[in-house]
Design a protein around this motif. Structure first.
Motif, mmCIF file in Angstrom:
data_model
loop_
_atom_site.group_PDB
_atom_site.id
_atom_site.type_symbol
_atom_site.label_atom_id
_atom_site.label_comp_id
_atom_site.label_asym_id
_atom_site.label_seq_id
_atom_site.Cartn_x
_atom_site.Cartn_y
_atom_site.Cartn_z
ATOM 1 N N SER A 66 21.491 20.322 -51.774
ATOM 2 C CA SER A 66 20.350 19.890 -52.594
ATOM 3 C C SER A 66 19.043 20.564 -52.174
ATOM 4 C CB SER A 66 20.182 18.369 -52.495
ATOM 5 O OG SER A 66 19.984 17.991 -51.135
ATOM 6 N N ASP A 67 19.062 21.239 -51.018
ATOM 7 C CA ASP A 67 17.862 21.914 -50.518
ATOM 8 C C ASP A 67 17.815 23.330 -51.094
ATOM 9 O OD1 ASP A 67 15.855 23.224 -49.050
ATOM 10 O OD2 ASP A 67 16.365 22.164 -47.201
ATOM 11 N N PRO A 68 16.809 23.632 -51.911
ATOM 12 C CA PRO A 68 16.761 24.940 -52.579
ATOM 13 C C PRO A 68 16.669 26.137 -51.634
ATOM 14 C CG PRO A 68 14.758 23.678 -53.030
ATOM 15 C CD PRO A 68 15.691 22.771 -52.284
ATOM 16 N N GLN A 69 16.261 25.929 -50.382
ATOM 17 C CA GLN A 69 16.165 27.079 -49.473
ATOM 18 C C GLN A 69 17.525 27.691 -49.166
ATOM 19 O OE1 GLN A 69 15.055 26.595 -45.296
ATOM 20 N NE2 GLN A 69 15.485 24.398 -45.470
ATOM 21 N N TRP A 70 18.615 26.945 -49.406
ATOM 22 C CA TRP A 70 19.952 27.475 -49.108
ATOM 23 C C TRP A 70 20.612 28.102 -50.320
ATOM 24 C CZ3 TRP A 70 19.145 28.014 -44.475
ATOM 25 C CH2 TRP A 70 18.592 27.032 -43.674
ATOM 26 N N LYS A 71 19.935 28.115 -51.468
ATOM 27 C CA LYS A 71 20.484 28.732 -52.679
ATOM 28 C C LYS A 71 20.707 30.224 -52.437
ATOM 29 C CE LYS A 71 21.643 28.971 -57.035
ATOM 30 N NZ LYS A 71 22.992 28.592 -57.352
ATOM 31 N N GLY A 72 21.943 30.655 -52.573
ATOM 32 C CA GLY A 72 22.283 32.055 -52.383
ATOM 33 C C GLY A 72 22.294 32.518 -50.935
ATOM 34 N N ALA A 73 22.162 31.586 -49.980
ATOM 35 C CA ALA A 73 22.057 31.949 -48.558
ATOM 36 C C ALA A 73 23.323 32.639 -48.044
ATOM 37 C CB ALA A 73 21.779 30.710 -47.713
ATOM 38 N N ASP A 74 23.131 33.539 -47.121
ATOM 39 C CA ASP A 74 24.211 34.216 -46.413
ATOM 40 C C ASP A 74 24.859 33.192 -45.481
ATOM 41 O OD1 ASP A 74 25.731 35.703 -44.542
ATOM 42 O OD2 ASP A 74 24.371 37.417 -44.699
ATOM 43 N N SER A 75 26.151 32.986 -45.610
ATOM 44 C CA SER A 75 26.853 31.974 -44.822
ATOM 45 C C SER A 75 26.871 32.267 -43.327
ATOM 46 C CB SER A 75 28.281 31.802 -45.339
ATOM 47 O OG SER A 75 28.250 31.221 -46.626
ATOM 48 N N THR A 76 26.516 33.487 -42.929
ATOM 49 C CA THR A 76 26.431 33.759 -41.488
ATOM 50 C C THR A 76 25.363 32.878 -40.836
ATOM 51 O OG1 THR A 76 24.889 35.612 -41.765
ATOM 52 C CG2 THR A 76 27.240 36.145 -41.747
ATOM 53 N N ILE A 77 24.358 32.465 -41.589
ATOM 54 C CA ILE A 77 23.334 31.551 -41.064
ATOM 55 C C ILE A 77 23.990 30.250 -40.616
ATOM 56 C CG2 ILE A 77 21.324 30.138 -41.709
ATOM 57 C CD1 ILE A 77 20.657 32.404 -43.766
ATOM 58 N N PHE A 78 24.894 29.730 -41.438
ATOM 59 C CA PHE A 78 25.559 28.465 -41.136
ATOM 60 C C PHE A 78 26.479 28.601 -39.929
ATOM 61 C CE2 PHE A 78 25.630 28.279 -46.057
ATOM 62 C CZ PHE A 78 24.262 28.049 -46.115
ATOM 63 N N LEU A 79 27.263 29.689 -39.920
ATOM 64 C CA LEU A 79 28.191 29.902 -38.813
ATOM 65 C C LEU A 79 27.437 30.079 -37.501
ATOM 66 C CD1 LEU A 79 31.096 30.299 -37.782
ATOM 67 C CD2 LEU A 79 30.788 32.743 -38.231
ATOM 68 N N LYS A 80 26.393 30.888 -37.517
ATOM 69 C CA LYS A 80 25.632 31.117 -36.281
ATOM 70 C C LYS A 80 25.014 29.823 -35.772
ATOM 71 C CE LYS A 80 24.605 36.012 -36.954
ATOM 72 N NZ LYS A 80 23.550 37.017 -37.151
ATOM 73 N N HIS A 81 24.557 28.956 -36.667
ATOM 74 C CA HIS A 81 24.006 27.667 -36.258
ATOM 75 C C HIS A 81 25.062 26.836 -35.529
ATOM 76 C CE1 HIS A 81 23.009 23.377 -36.835
ATOM 77 N NE2 HIS A 81 21.787 23.784 -36.523
ATOM 78 N N ALA A 82 26.268 26.767 -36.099
ATOM 79 C CA ALA A 82 27.345 25.993 -35.487
ATOM 80 C C ALA A 82 27.756 26.583 -34.138
ATOM 81 C CB ALA A 82 28.547 25.924 -36.430
ATOM 82 N N VAL A 83 27.839 27.909 -34.062
ATOM 83 C CA VAL A 83 28.186 28.575 -32.800
ATOM 84 C C VAL A 83 27.114 28.296 -31.748
ATOM 85 C CG1 VAL A 83 28.461 30.834 -31.682
ATOM 86 C CG2 VAL A 83 29.622 30.355 -33.854
ATOM 87 N N ASP A 84 25.856 28.460 -32.123
ATOM 88 C CA ASP A 84 24.758 28.206 -31.176
ATOM 89 C C ASP A 84 24.737 26.753 -30.719
ATOM 90 O OD1 ASP A 84 24.026 30.860 -31.395
ATOM 91 O OD2 ASP A 84 22.315 30.475 -32.731
ATOM 92 N N LEU A 85 25.008 25.837 -31.629
ATOM 93 C CA LEU A 85 25.042 24.416 -31.279
ATOM 94 C C LEU A 85 26.148 24.141 -30.270
ATOM 95 C CD1 LEU A 85 23.739 21.665 -31.935
ATOM 96 C CD2 LEU A 85 25.448 21.416 -33.767
ATOM 97 N N SER A 86 27.319 24.731 -30.485
ATOM 98 C CA SER A 86 28.431 24.518 -29.546
ATOM 99 C C SER A 86 28.104 25.103 -28.175
ATOM 100 C CB SER A 86 29.734 25.095 -30.104
ATOM 101 O OG SER A 86 29.682 26.491 -30.205
ATOM 102 N N LYS A 87 27.488 26.268 -28.151
ATOM 103 C CA LYS A 87 27.129 26.883 -26.861
ATOM 104 C C LYS A 87 26.045 26.072 -26.154
ATOM 105 C CE LYS A 87 28.669 31.506 -27.967
ATOM 106 N NZ LYS A 87 28.335 32.908 -28.200
#
Length: 159
Positions: A66-87
């Motif tokens: 529902s957040d328009p900032q993620w419209k068309g976003a590159d999914s690497t942003i999401f993956l990198k966030h999850a990886v960084d969170l786990s580390k």
């Protein structure tokens, strides 16, 4: 030692286009996947598997559609966030296993590039990343070539 396993599942429908993005790799096809972001169904499943292993919700909680900032976003942003969170929580990856479910496009010719891209994004040796595919034997929405589904599992290890 803290060992955690998470799994993820995602699905996106096809729409008119000329390629799909899977595991960060552009694969030529007669259609593209529809989604709020770039609709990388495989990367979304891996991202959700990481959040699951961390017991930290899912991709939609971290990046609401529902957040328009993620419209068309590159999914690497999401993956990198999850990886960084786990580390940040002291975890290393044991392995990543992703299965892409579709009749077309054929995944085999692109699986090596997908593994390499995911390994690079996650800071892993490619030998710890599996990307494979299966069909649904022409059954269901994937069998009718209406979309693609993906399943993923990850193992996180902290000393």
């Amino acid at each position: 030692m803290d060992i955690r396993v998470g799994n993820g599942f995602d699905v996106h429908r096809f729409e008119d286009g000329d390629h799909v993005i899977l595991c960060g790799v552009s694969v030529p096809h007669t259609k593209k996947l529809n989604g709020h972001s770039d609709a990388d169904v495989a990367m979304h499943a891996v991202t959700d598997a990481i959040y699951g292993a961390l017991a930290d919700g899912d991709i939609g909680q971290h990046f609401p559609p529902s957040d328009p900032q993620w419209k068309g976003a590159d999914s690497t942003i999401f993956l990198k966030h999850a990886v960084d969170l786990s580390k940040s929580r002291g975890f290393n990856f044991g392995n990543v296993d992703c299965t892409i479910i579709c009749e077309m496009p054929k995944i085999g010719p692109h699986a090596g590039a997908m593994r390499a891209r995911m390994a690079d994004l996650m800071g892993l040796d490619v030998g710890r990343v599996s990307v494979k595919a299966t069909t649904s034997e022409r059954l269901g929405f994937t069998g009718r070539e209406e979309g693609i589904a993906a399943l993923a599992s990850v193992t996180l290890i902290a000393p």
